[in-house]
Write a protein that holds these residues in place. Structure first.
Motif, PDB file in Angstrom:
ATOM      1  N   PHE A 269       0.538  96.366  84.332  1.00 36.29           N
ATOM      2  CA  PHE A 269       0.190  97.252  85.438  1.00 36.29           C
ATOM      3  C   PHE A 269      -1.134  97.944  85.121  1.00 36.29           C
ATOM      4  O   PHE A 269      -1.189  98.877  84.317  1.00 36.29           O
ATOM      5  CB  PHE A 269       1.312  98.266  85.669  1.00 36.29           C
ATOM      6  N   LEU A 270      -2.193  97.461  85.752  1.00 31.99           N
ATOM      7  CA  LEU A 270      -3.528  97.989  85.500  1.00 31.99           C
ATOM      8  C   LEU A 270      -3.786  99.270  86.293  1.00 31.99           C
ATOM      9  O   LEU A 270      -4.545 100.126  85.860  1.00 31.99           O
ATOM     10  CB  LEU A 270      -4.577  96.943  85.855  1.00 31.99           C
TER      11      LEU A 270
ATOM     12  N   SER B  13      -4.956 104.733  88.285  1.00 35.30           N
ATOM     13  CA  SER B  13      -6.070 104.034  88.918  1.00 35.30           C
ATOM     14  C   SER B  13      -5.585 103.304  90.162  1.00 35.30           C
ATOM     15  O   SER B  13      -4.399 103.304  90.483  1.00 35.30           O
ATOM     16  CB  SER B  13      -6.687 103.051  87.918  1.00 35.30           C
ATOM     17  N   GLY B  14      -6.530 102.659  90.897  1.00 31.13           N
ATOM     18  CA  GLY B  14      -6.184 101.887  92.077  1.00 31.13           C
ATOM     19  C   GLY B  14      -5.308 100.698  91.731  1.00 31.13           C
ATOM     20  O   GLY B  14      -5.251 100.248  90.585  1.00 31.13           O
TER      21      GLY B  14
ATOM     22  N   GLY C   2     -16.296  93.550  90.952  1.00 30.32           N
ATOM     23  CA  GLY C   2     -16.317  93.574  89.486  1.00 30.32           C
ATOM     24  C   GLY C   2     -15.651  92.357  88.880  1.00 30.32           C
ATOM     25  O   GLY C   2     -16.122  91.801  87.883  1.00 30.32           O
ATOM     26  N   ILE C   3     -14.536  91.913  89.487  1.00 32.00           N
ATOM     27  CA  ILE C   3     -13.839  90.726  89.006  1.00 32.00           C
ATOM     28  C   ILE C   3     -14.717  89.485  89.200  1.00 32.00           C
ATOM     29  O   ILE C   3     -14.826  88.622  88.308  1.00 32.00           O
ATOM     30  CB  ILE C   3     -12.499  90.550  89.744  1.00 32.00           C
TER      31      ILE C   3
ATOM     32  N   VAL D  68     -10.411  98.026  88.611  1.00 34.39           N
ATOM     33  CA  VAL D  68      -9.425  97.147  87.984  1.00 34.39           C
ATOM     34  C   VAL D  68     -10.024  96.410  86.787  1.00 34.39           C
ATOM     35  O   VAL D  68      -9.346  96.210  85.774  1.00 34.39           O
ATOM     36  CB  VAL D  68      -8.838  96.162  89.023  1.00 34.39           C
ATOM     37  N   TYR D  69     -11.288  96.022  86.867  1.00 35.30           N
ATOM     38  CA  TYR D  69     -11.883  95.335  85.716  1.00 35.30           C
ATOM     39  C   TYR D  69     -12.057  96.306  84.547  1.00 35.30           C
ATOM     40  O   TYR D  69     -11.853  95.932  83.390  1.00 35.30           O
ATOM     41  CB  TYR D  69     -13.226  94.712  86.081  1.00 35.30           C
ATOM     42  N   GLY D  70     -12.404  97.551  84.842  1.00 36.63           N
ATOM     43  CA  GLY D  70     -12.483  98.551  83.780  1.00 36.63           C
ATOM     44  C   GLY D  70     -11.153  98.750  83.081  1.00 36.63           C
ATOM     45  O   GLY D  70     -11.100  98.948  81.864  1.00 36.63           O
ATOM     46  N   GLN D  71     -10.069  98.669  83.844  1.00 39.13           N
ATOM     47  CA  GLN D  71      -8.745  98.773  83.245  1.00 39.13           C
ATOM     48  C   GLN D  71      -8.457  97.570  82.345  1.00 39.13           C
ATOM     49  O   GLN D  71      -7.782  97.699  81.319  1.00 39.13           O
ATOM     50  CB  GLN D  71      -7.677  98.883  84.340  1.00 39.13           C
ATOM     51  N   MET D  72      -8.970  96.408  82.723  1.00 38.44           N
ATOM     52  CA  MET D  72      -8.804  95.226  81.870  1.00 38.44           C
ATOM     53  C   MET D  72      -9.594  95.387  80.575  1.00 38.44           C
ATOM     54  O   MET D  72      -9.121  94.997  79.498  1.00 38.44           O
ATOM     55  CB  MET D  72      -9.241  93.978  82.632  1.00 38.44           C
TER      56      MET D  72
END
Length: 371
Positions: free
Chosen positions: A79-80, A92-93, A160-161, A122-126
């Motif tokens: 869960f990002l 986050s979103g 971003g992805i 979401v990419y920052g969370q990855m």
């Protein structure tokens, strides 16, 4: 929290192997069910458990099975982002990464990834989860990105992805994006669909059709056996999702919506239900106006679907850490799990997931408040 869960597990017939004993270490409590599922003995690692007690021919068969399982990656959900509307300090979103295993003999390898929702950041969370190099590898392994609807907290992470995919592609096929028309139009107007070798967009309803070439290709490459986007009541052209694999697991995801009869029917007896629980019950009228679900409505959907395990997500940012009225009564195995950013759940360990609920509650509870 694990010791308290152990007491309750005896009363509610949860597996005794996952009960912490001796030192009461959380690590020990986690090692036991993992070892049991992998067919290994914890005794050799200094754990008080002895999971495998087979002898003779049965032991040889178990050992062969263990050897095969050791080479098979586990399917897990990460869960990002678990918030809504806009990112907050704690949430986050929307974004859920499914790292889906197969019968590959490559140790630690994942056959494919699916990203469900791509909210802002979401990419920052990855990157936070895997590091910069690891995040590029995760994006490079994406077989599909599915987006439920046009709202920013579900789709503005797509650029971003796509940028990361361009940097990490190294011969990878074009990134399949499945979603509604407004998301397609936004990507097209932004120039992100100009390179068809990089991104291939398919509308959710067309992707449901057996004749869709992109669907056939995805199923062939991944071993998926089911994929249905379900129209839900939220905004124009918005969807929920049910997908499953030949390995036997099925996931149902509500997207943002009011309770959906069609989702309940299609996702009946799913392995994992991920349902939005945006508002507390006291804001039921607000949920109706915004076309979201309350905690009780999400619980009712889970019970009607007979979902094996249920995770609540997409919480209003008015709850800094967690909503107050997520059900905590009744048998523990029926209680929903409150998602948080960074939470990782292996599908093979879903049976034991309710044991961590008290611990999650303790961590998410803000000092001096019900949140």
């Amino acid at each position: 929290a694990m010791q308290e869960a152990a007491k309750k597990s005896r009363a509610h017939s949860l597996p005794s192997q996952c009960v912490a004993q001796g030192s009461g270490s959380n690590t020990s409590a986690a090692d036991a069910p993992r070892a049991r599922l992998l067919g290994k003995s914890c005794a050799s690692a200094g754990s008080p458990y002895n999971v495998s007690q087979s002898t003779g021919v049965k032991a040889d068969e178990d050992q062969k099975r263990v050897s095969r399982k050791a080479c098979e990656p586990e399917t897990e959900a990460i869960f990002l982002g678990t918030g809504c509307a806009e990112p907050s300090k704690y949430r986050s979103g929307s974004g859920i990464l499914f790292r889906c295993g197969s019968n590959s003999t490559a140790p630690g390898a994942y056959a494919f990834h699916i990203l469900v929702e791509a909210g802002e950041g979401v990419y920052g969370q990855m990157v936070r989860q895997f590091g910069e190099a690891g995040a590029l590898q995760e994006v490079g392994a994406l077989a599909c990105v599915w987006v439920s609807h046009r709202h920013a907290d579900h789709c503005t992470g797509l650029p971003g992805i796509i940028a990361a995919r361009r940097a990490a592609r190294a011969g990878s096929p074009s990134l399949l994006v499945v979603g509604p028309w407004p998301v397609r139009d936004w990507l097209r107007d932004s120039g992100l669909l100009d390179d068809t070798s990089l991104v291939h967009f398919v509308h959710s309803r067309y992707f449901n059709q057996q004749s869709c070439p992109a669907r056939r290709d995805l199923f062939c490459r991944t071993g998926l056996a089911e994929w249905t986007s379900i129209r839900v009541q939220h905004c124009y052209d918005s969807y929920g999702l049910v997908f499953g694999h030949k390995q036997g697991w099925r996931v149902a995801f509500s997207g943002d919506c009011r309770p959906s009869r069609e989702l309940m029917r299609t996702g009946f007896r799913c392995t994992l239900l991920i349902h939005e629980a945006t508002f507390e019950d006291s804001l039921g009228s607000h949920a109706q106006r915004k076309r979201h679900s309350t905690s009780s409505e999400a619980v009712a959907a889970s019970l009607e679907m007979q979902a094996h395990r249920t995770v609540f997500t997409h919480f209003s940012q008015r709850y800094p850490r967690a909503p107050r009225d997520v059900p905590r009564e009744g048998p523990m195995e029926r209680r929903p799990i409150v998602a948080f950013d960074g939470m990782r759940i292996c599908l093979s360990l879903l049976e034991y997931a309710p044991l961590v609920v008290p611990g999650v509650d303790s961590v998410l509870e803000a000092p001096g408040s019900g949140n």
